[in-house]
Write a protein that holds these residues in place. Structure first.
Motif, short mmCIF file in Angstrom:
data_model
loop_
_atom_site.label_atom_id
_atom_site.label_comp_id
_atom_site.label_asym_id
_atom_site.label_seq_id
_atom_site.Cartn_x
_atom_site.Cartn_y
_atom_site.Cartn_z
N GLN A 9 0.86 -1.19 0.00
CA GLN A 9 0.00 0.00 0.00
C GLN A 9 0.89 1.24 0.00
N MET A 10 0.59 2.17 -0.89
CA MET A 10 1.40 3.39 -0.94
C MET A 10 1.31 4.15 0.39
N VAL A 11 0.14 4.14 1.00
CA VAL A 11 -0.01 4.90 2.25
C VAL A 11 0.94 4.37 3.35
N GLU A 12 1.19 3.08 3.33
CA GLU A 12 2.12 2.50 4.33
C GLU A 12 3.56 2.92 4.04
N ILE A 13 3.86 3.02 2.76
CA ILE A 13 5.22 3.45 2.36
C ILE A 13 5.45 4.90 2.81
N ILE A 14 4.44 5.73 2.59
CA ILE A 14 4.55 7.14 3.01
C ILE A 14 4.72 7.23 4.53
N GLN A 15 3.90 6.46 5.24
CA GLN A 15 3.93 6.46 6.70
C GLN A 15 5.31 6.03 7.23
N LYS A 16 5.85 5.00 6.62
CA LYS A 16 7.16 4.48 7.03
C LYS A 16 8.24 5.58 6.87
N LYS A 17 8.21 6.25 5.73
CA LYS A 17 9.21 7.31 5.50
C LYS A 17 8.94 8.50 6.41
N ARG A 18 7.68 8.82 6.61
CA ARG A 18 7.33 9.91 7.53
C ARG A 18 7.91 9.67 8.91
N ASP A 19 7.92 8.39 9.33
CA ASP A 19 8.42 8.04 10.66
C ASP A 19 9.93 7.78 10.67
N GLY A 20 10.58 8.08 9.54
CA GLY A 20 12.04 8.01 9.51
C GLY A 20 12.60 6.62 9.32
N LYS A 21 11.78 5.69 8.83
CA LYS A 21 12.28 4.33 8.62
C LYS A 21 12.83 4.17 7.20
N GLU A 22 13.56 3.07 7.02
CA GLU A 22 14.18 2.80 5.71
C GLU A 22 13.25 1.95 4.84
N LEU A 23 13.08 2.38 3.59
CA LEU A 23 12.24 1.60 2.68
C LEU A 23 13.08 0.47 2.06
N SER A 24 12.40 -0.64 1.77
CA SER A 24 13.10 -1.77 1.16
C SER A 24 13.21 -1.55 -0.36
N THR A 25 14.06 -2.37 -0.98
CA THR A 25 14.20 -2.34 -2.44
C THR A 25 12.84 -2.57 -3.11
#
Ligand code: URA
Ligand code: CA
Length: 435
Positions: free
Chosen positions: A2-18
């Motif tokens: 889900q794109m919203v989860e990807i945004i949330q993860k980055k918003r919280d300063g986490k690293e996105l996977s490949t």
């Protein structure tokens, strides 16, 4: 995913996977993820940054979003040089034939300029008949035969970068080091580079005004290169004042010819030798920087580099006589207007950006994407920062085809410089290396 989860993860300063970055970039390129979600992610990146692995993943996903130029049939290591953009930057015209003369292939995809002055293609089109509309086949054989070719960009390289850059431009997210770094590197990698030499400019006329920011950008790009198997080195160089003396298409061609003869301006010559040294070392043409530099100096002093320039111009349909005799065969402006110092002192600053705009106002650069340019016009500096000047000394010579424009530009030029009573040290040309 889900794109919203990807945004949330980055918003919280986490690293996105490949996989998450692949989903984001390919989904965006295919129109499956809307602008507003990608904007939110870009703003989260702006505040939270990206890890080196995320930056490398983003780069390679943008490369995969479009066509890639296959240079594998060119023998040798293909080293590309990229400048983050300066005023009067004539290095590519010099480095193509010079590095080729040293035995390292130069296969360059180039564009036209926007703003300031023309791009490499515009400058080369100062030669009557010169064409960059080569097929890939012609491009490859010319590099194999001659060592150097310049082709206009065709094909759809890094469409995801184009789309994302457009979005960043209107959402205040251009100024993010990982986003800039991945944008630049994706274009070089898609253009087929095996190794990359970066000229990151700093100063008032540059995209990165502060030196620390320029170094940070260089480090981010070098880190991408090492993660994706494209060895990358960066030179941080000055763009407080224009590079060399000439600003304008045919005028810069003449300056490149002078430099290939060993008679060019000191700063342009030094920057070309510095960048060329890295290109030759990365391309396997010399074992050490000292040997590479010696080789390049030899190719200038024995005339090989200049002869290579002429063969290159002629191979692409240009009138090579202009290389031997630029005054007779390059376009020439009708009006020559001198700009004189209105006081004595030290020429403290020549603001690169403003001087670029002076050349553009004379007709050397484009204000809009498809506007025509006048190859003959521009300006040639007679003094540079740190030089002592007396009232009435000629600071610059304007080459114009419109006398009214020339008068306006003359005033603008005087606004773009400062003359001080106290002596001033000129800005240092080479600020740092990042490897
Ligand atoms: N130049 C680029 O190519 N990309 C950016 O993001 C900024 C400058
Ligand atoms: Ca120049």
């Amino acid at each position: 995913m889900q794109m919203v989860e990807i945004i949330q993860k980055k918003r919280d300063g986490k690293e996105l996977s490949t996989e998450e970055l692949q989903y984001l970039v390919q989904g965006y390129a295919k129109g499956k993820i809307p602008d507003y979600q990608v904007s939110a992610w870009a703003m989260a990146v702006f505040f939270r940054g990206m890890s080196p692995q995320e930056t490398a993943d983003l780069t390679m996903e943008m490369v995969r979003s479009g066509e890639e130029v296959d240079l594998s049939s060119i023998r040798g290591i293909k080293v590309d040089k990229h400048s983050t953009g300066g005023v009067g930057d004539t290095t590519t015209l010099v480095l193509g034939p010079l590095v080729a003369a040293a035995g390292v292939p130069v296969a360059k995809l180039s564009g036209r300029g926007l703003g300031h002055t023309g791009g490499t293609i515009d400058k080369l089109e100062s030669f009557a008949g010169f064409s960059t509309s080569l097929t890939t086949g012609e491009f490859v054989s010319q590099v194999n035969d001659l060592g150097v070719a310049v082709m206009g960009q065709t094909g759809d390289l890094t469409p995801a970068d184009k789309q994302l850059y457009g979005l960043r431009d209107v959402t205040a997210t251009v100024d993010s080091i990982p986003l800039i770094a991945s944008s630049i590197m994706s274009k070089k990698i898609a253009a087929g580079a095996d190794a990359i030499v970066l000229d990151v400019k700093t100063g008032k006329g540059a995209f990165m005004k502060e030196e620390e920011k320029a170094v940070e950008l260089a480090q981010a790009m070098v880190a991408i290169g090492s993660r994706v198997g494209r060895q990358t080195v960066a030179v941080i160089s000055d763009m407080e004042q224009p590079l060399g003396l000439a600003v304008g298409n045919a005028l810069e061609v003449k300056e490149a010819i002078d430099t290939l003869k060993g008679q060019g301006p000191k700063d342009l010559t030094e920057l070309c030798l510095t960048l060329g040294t890295h290109m030759v070392v990365l391309g396997g043409g010399a074992d050490s920087p000292e040997e590479a530099r010696r080789l390049l100096e030899e190719k200038i002093s024995d005339g090989t580099a200049l002869a290579k320039f002429r063969s290159f111009i002629e191979a692409q349909g240009g009138d090579g006589r202009a290389v031997e005799n630029p005054d007779a065969y390059l376009p020439k402006a009708e009006h020559i207007v001198e700009v004189q110092a209105d006081r004595s002192g030290t020429l403290a600053t020549l603001e690169a950006g403003e001087i670029g705009l002076c050349a553009m106002q004379l007709g050397a650069g484009r204000e809009t994407k498809d506007a025509p340019i006048d190859h003959a016009v521009g300006l040639v500096l007679r003094k540079k920062a740190g030089d002592h000047v007396k009232t009435g000394d000629v600071l610059a010579v304007l080459h114009a085809n419109d006398p009214t424009k020339a008068q306006r530009v003359k005033e603008r030029f005087l606004q773009a410089i400062t003359i001080t009573e106290t002596p001033v040290e000129p800005p240092r040309l080479i600020r740092a290396f990042v490897t």
